[in-house]
Design an enzyme around this catalytic site. Structure first.
Site, PDB file in Angstrom:
ATOM      1  CB  ALA A  78      -0.899  -0.010   1.224  1.00  0.00           C
ATOM      2  CD  GLU A  94      -2.804  -7.489   3.181  1.00  0.00           C
ATOM      3  OE1 GLU A  94      -2.690  -6.313   2.779  1.00  0.00           O
ATOM      4  OE2 GLU A  94      -3.193  -7.767   4.329  1.00  0.00           O
ATOM      5  N   GLY A 134       0.435  -4.925   1.018  1.00  0.00           N
ATOM      6  CA  GLY A 134      -0.822  -5.001   0.254  1.00  0.00           C
ATOM      7  C   GLY A 134      -0.629  -5.695  -1.089  1.00  0.00           C
ATOM      8  CD  GLU A 181       1.886  -5.197   5.745  1.00  0.00           C
ATOM      9  OE1 GLU A 181       2.829  -6.016   5.847  1.00  0.00           O
ATOM     10  OE2 GLU A 181       1.018  -5.282   4.872  1.00  0.00           O
TER      11      GLU A 181
HETATM   12  N1  DAK Z   1       4.562   3.223  -0.664  1.00  0.00           N
HETATM   13  C1  DAK Z   1       4.955   4.357  -1.296  1.00  0.00           C
HETATM   14  N2  DAK Z   1       6.089   4.463  -2.043  1.00  0.00           N
HETATM   15  C2  DAK Z   1       6.856   3.362  -2.157  1.00  0.00           C
HETATM   16  C3  DAK Z   1       6.515   2.142  -1.520  1.00  0.00           C
HETATM   17  C4  DAK Z   1       5.296   2.083  -0.748  1.00  0.00           C
HETATM   18  N3  DAK Z   1       4.862   0.957  -0.152  1.00  0.00           N
HETATM   19  N4  DAK Z   1       7.479   1.245  -1.791  1.00  0.00           N
HETATM   20  C5  DAK Z   1       8.389   1.882  -2.589  1.00  0.00           C
HETATM   21  N5  DAK Z   1       8.013   3.153  -2.808  1.00  0.00           N
HETATM   22  C6  DAK Z   1       8.702   4.175  -3.600  1.00  0.00           C
HETATM   23  C7  DAK Z   1       9.922   4.695  -2.858  1.00  0.00           C
HETATM   24  O1  DAK Z   1       9.565   5.702  -1.950  1.00  0.00           O
HETATM   25  C8  DAK Z   1      10.757   5.212  -4.024  1.00  0.00           C
HETATM   26  O2  DAK Z   1      10.235   6.452  -4.428  1.00  0.00           O
HETATM   27  P1  DAK Z   1      11.228   7.709  -4.771  1.00  0.00           P
HETATM   28  O3  DAK Z   1      12.028   7.926  -3.545  1.00  0.00           O
HETATM   29  O4  DAK Z   1      12.040   7.197  -5.942  1.00  0.00           O
HETATM   30  O5  DAK Z   1      10.292   8.824  -5.118  1.00  0.00           O
HETATM   31  C9  DAK Z   1      10.461   4.214  -5.138  1.00  0.00           C
HETATM   32  O6  DAK Z   1       9.221   3.587  -4.787  1.00  0.00           O
HETATM   33  C10 DAK Z   1      11.520   3.152  -5.261  1.00  0.00           C
HETATM   34  O7  DAK Z   1      11.705   2.579  -3.975  1.00  0.00           O
HETATM   35  P2  DAK Z   1      13.154   2.428  -3.277  1.00  0.00           P
HETATM   36  O8  DAK Z   1      14.077   3.500  -3.726  1.00  0.00           O
HETATM   37  O9  DAK Z   1      12.926   2.285  -1.823  1.00  0.00           O
HETATM   38  O10 DAK Z   1      13.636   1.046  -3.928  1.00  0.00           O
HETATM   39  P3  DAK Z   1      14.605  -0.027  -3.297  1.00  0.00           P
HETATM   40  O11 DAK Z   1      14.842  -1.021  -4.395  1.00  0.00           O
HETATM   41  O12 DAK Z   1      15.792   0.610  -2.646  1.00  0.00           O
HETATM   42  O13 DAK Z   1      13.754  -0.720  -2.132  1.00  0.00           O
HETATM   43  C11 DAK Z   1      11.789  -1.783  -1.149  1.00  0.00           C
HETATM   44  C12 DAK Z   1      12.606  -1.462  -2.431  1.00  0.00           C
HETATM   45  C13 DAK Z   1      10.515  -2.494  -1.600  1.00  0.00           C
HETATM   46  C14 DAK Z   1      12.607  -2.702  -0.258  1.00  0.00           C
HETATM   47  C15 DAK Z   1      11.485  -0.463  -0.424  1.00  0.00           C
HETATM   48  O14 DAK Z   1      10.945   0.478  -1.358  1.00  0.00           O
HETATM   49  C16 DAK Z   1      10.491  -0.635   0.676  1.00  0.00           C
HETATM   50  O15 DAK Z   1      10.841  -1.110   1.754  1.00  0.00           O
HETATM   51  N6  DAK Z   1       9.255  -0.209   0.416  1.00  0.00           N
HETATM   52  C17 DAK Z   1       8.207  -0.236   1.429  1.00  0.00           C
HETATM   53  C18 DAK Z   1       7.702  -1.651   1.584  1.00  0.00           C
HETATM   54  C19 DAK Z   1       6.612  -1.722   2.619  1.00  0.00           C
HETATM   55  O16 DAK Z   1       6.838  -1.402   3.798  1.00  0.00           O
HETATM   56  N7  DAK Z   1       5.449  -2.183   2.194  1.00  0.00           N
HETATM   57  C20 DAK Z   1       4.320  -2.333   3.070  1.00  0.00           C
HETATM   58  C21 DAK Z   1       3.498  -1.096   2.980  1.00  0.00           C
HETATM   59  S1  DAK Z   1       2.186  -1.169   4.193  1.00  0.00           S
HETATM   60  C22 DAK Z   1      -5.208  -1.464   5.159  1.00  0.00           C
HETATM   61  C23 DAK Z   1      -4.952  -2.696   4.641  1.00  0.00           C
HETATM   62  C24 DAK Z   1      -3.700  -2.989   4.111  1.00  0.00           C
HETATM   63  C25 DAK Z   1      -2.704  -2.080   4.116  1.00  0.00           C
HETATM   64  C26 DAK Z   1      -2.964  -0.818   4.597  1.00  0.00           C
HETATM   65  C27 DAK Z   1      -4.205  -0.509   5.119  1.00  0.00           C
HETATM   66  N8  DAK Z   1      -6.490  -1.126   5.720  1.00  0.00           N
HETATM   67  C28 DAK Z   1      -7.509  -2.151   5.788  1.00  0.00           C
HETATM   68  C29 DAK Z   1      -6.791   0.168   6.163  1.00  0.00           C
HETATM   69  C30 DAK Z   1      -1.418  -2.432   3.584  1.00  0.00           C
HETATM   70  C31 DAK Z   1      -0.337  -1.865   4.098  1.00  0.00           C
HETATM   71  C32 DAK Z   1       0.963  -2.005   3.429  1.00  0.00           C
HETATM   72  O17 DAK Z   1       1.133  -2.607   2.377  1.00  0.00           O
END
Ligand code: DAK
Length: 258
Positions: A66, A112, A109, A132
């Site tokens: 997400a 998921e 997400g 998360e």
């Molecule tokens: N959200 C927003 N931007 C993201 C992102 C994300 N999840 N993942 C990557 N990006 C963006 C980065 O900010 C970066 O943008 P710029 O800085 O270039 O503008 C670009 O994508 C490239 O990412 P990286 O530079 O970080 O690339 P790397 O290869 O170095 O790293 C990575 C890749 C996947 C390891 C890293 O980007 C990372 O850790 N990303 C976050 C992963 C994460 O934590 N995902 C979980 C998100 S929480 C809900 C139900 C479900 C959910 C929410 C609510 N409700 C029922 C209310 C779900 C929640 C989630 O999924």
């Protein structure tokens, strides 16, 4: 087909294809994108030109989860009012086979969404994770539920607690994905699989999915009663008559989906 901002949708030889299209953000799922994915799934589900649906991501990753920027400052009341992932529940209502072609990061997400597919084909090198916990939260769109039903409580707890990355090989060993192919062959192999399904009688595919999904929630007895009704129901279809007649006449069946 509607026009979309964050996804691309096409149909190729009976297969509806949805491509997540925010590659610079690793296909991070913002709310509009989730809505578009679900709308496209529903449109393809009702489109006779598509017998199966393939979902994949543009760029090197399926989805990094997400969109964190979008949700970081939300209050619980806003989340409740936005009902952020209510659209998600509609994915479970899709009747046609959904086949995921995943690669790169399949996180949060995005994981998921992958677990909502009926069949998953992963490129070698794919990494799955629920990170998360490292953001101070937890999966909220079915992750703890679907993962546990597939791999069991022991591994689900370990993986969701630690947020560690799960390789495609480990995912395969735990029955989370159907197969691993090289990244170059991912689309070709997944389309091949989807096209194979697209040639089968659609009503039978539909009721097989319906019956197998019931096995997750029903007792064996309830599930068997349910399965039996679906079996009987297929005898109301022309495809059952055609399939059995073709067998008797030693020819290839021509299915019509009715
Ligand atoms: N959200 C927003 N931007 C993201 C992102 C994300 N999840 N993942 C990557 N990006 C963006 C980065 O900010 C970066 O943008 P710029 O800085 O270039 O503008 C670009 O994508 C490239 O990412 P990286 O530079 O970080 O690339 P790397 O290869 O170095 O790293 C990575 C890749 C996947 C390891 C890293 O980007 C990372 O850790 N990303 C976050 C992963 C994460 O934590 N995902 C979980 C998100 S929480 C809900 C139900 C479900 C959910 C929410 C609510 N409700 C029922 C209310 C779900 C929640 C989630 O999924």
């Amino acid at each position: 087909m509607s026009s979309f901002e964050f996804i691309e949708v096409s149909i190729d030889e009976g297969v509806g294809i949805i491509e997540l299209n925010r590659p610079k953000q690793l296909n991070a799922l913002n709310r509009s994108m989730v809505r578009e994915i679900v709308t496209a799934l529903e449109q393809l589900d009702g489109n006779e030109a598509a017998a199966a649906i393939l979902i994949t991501g543009k760029g090197h990753s399926f989805s990094a989860g997400a969109d964190i920027d979008e949700m970081a400052n939300n209050s619980p009341i806003q989340l409740e009012l936005i009902n952020q992932f209510a659209d998600w529940d509609r994915i479970s209502l899709i009747k046609k086979p959904i086949i995921g072609a995943v690669k790169g990061f399949v996180f949060g997400g995005g994981f998921e969404l992958a677990l909502s597919c009926d069949v998953l084909i992963a490129a070698s090198g794919t990494q799955f994770s629920f990170p998360e916990v490292n953001l101070g939260v937890m999966p909220g769109a079915g992750g703890t539920q679907r993962l546990t039903k597939i791999v069991g409580r022991v591994k689900a707890l370990e993986w969701v607690w630690t947020g560690e990355r799960i390789s495609a090989e480990t995912a395969l060993a735990h029955g989370m994905i159907n197969r691993i192919v090289s990244e170059e062959l991912l689309m070709e192999e997944t389309k091949k699989f989807a096209k194979k399904l697209a040639k089968k009688p659609p009503l039978a595919l539909r009721l097989i999915k319906d019956s197998i999904n019931k096995a997750v929630d029903y007792s064996l007895y309830e599930g068997m009663q349910y399965e039996r009704k679906n079996f009987y129901l297929l005898f109301a279809s022309q495809d059952q008559k055609e399939g059995m007649q073709a067998f008797i006449e030693k020819r290839k069946a021509q299915f019509k989906g009715i």
